[in-house]
Design a protein around this motif. Structure first.
Motif: not given
Length: 193
Positions: A26-28, A57-61, A173-176, A178-182
């Motif tokens: 949440x902080x992020x 979206x990134x911290x939530x996912x 952001x979606x592409x970002x 797709x790269x960062x999360x994996x």
């Protein structure tokens, strides 16, 4: 059973871990958009950088994939509310839709984290598949919420077409993601081994 990354079973972490992970996420999710908006202002881009790179979206996912559906839903539901209370962003008409959308992302990411894929699937592709599933499910829930608001409540500030427009705007952001999360999740897997 922890033989390979692709077939590992993912039991939910402790409630303490889930709570701490959700609080940090949440902080992020509140801080990252502010950082992106400041960077956008400094570059003369305004707030478009936040809409394009989807920093909330990134911290939530990630928290859904790391800590499970409870932490994911809590983060997704609380982050837009706390962000609005502290910063006035997102705009008031967007808050309920962002709560629904982000909570759905967190829920589905958390549910998909435990899905076992064949061992032949490389870990980064497995995480990408789970991420894509959460993203599609979250957008569908968002589209349904908008359709309900438009048809039942007469909300004309949002349209179902705005979901598609948001996808196009947020494609970088979606592409970002797709790269960062994996990459992040594969690194976490290696540390668990």
């Amino acid at each position: 059973m922890q033989t390979t990354t692709a077939t590992r079973t993912y039991a939910l972490p402790s409630v303490k871990f889930q709570s701490i992970a959700a609080a940090l996420a949440v902080i992020a999710a509140v801080a990252l958009p502010q950082i992106f908006h400041l960077a956008g202002a400094a570059l003369g881009l305004g707030t478009v950088i936040g809409q394009t790179l989807l920093p909330m979206h990134l911290p939530v996912l990630l928290v859904g994939l790391l800590a499970g559906p409870y932490a994911g839903v809590a983060t997704g539901a609380l982050a837009p509310i706390i962000s609005f209370a502290l910063t006035g962003m997102p705009m008031a008409p967007m808050v309920p839709f962002m709560v629904i959308e982000l909570a759905a992302y967190g829920l589905f990411a958390g549910l998909l984290r435990g899905v076992q894929l064949p061992a032949a699937v490389p870990a980064p592709l497995a995480w990408l598949g789970k991420l894509l599933g959460a993203q599609v499910a979250g957008r569908l829930v968002d589209a349904i919420a908008i359709a309900v608001a438009v048809s039942l409540l007469g909300n004309t500030a949002m349209t179902v077409a705005s979901v598609w427009a948001a996808v196009i705007t947020g494609l970088p952001g979606l592409v970002l993601q797709w790269v960062l999360v994996p990459v992040i999740m594969t690194a976490v897997d290696r540390r668990r081994d």
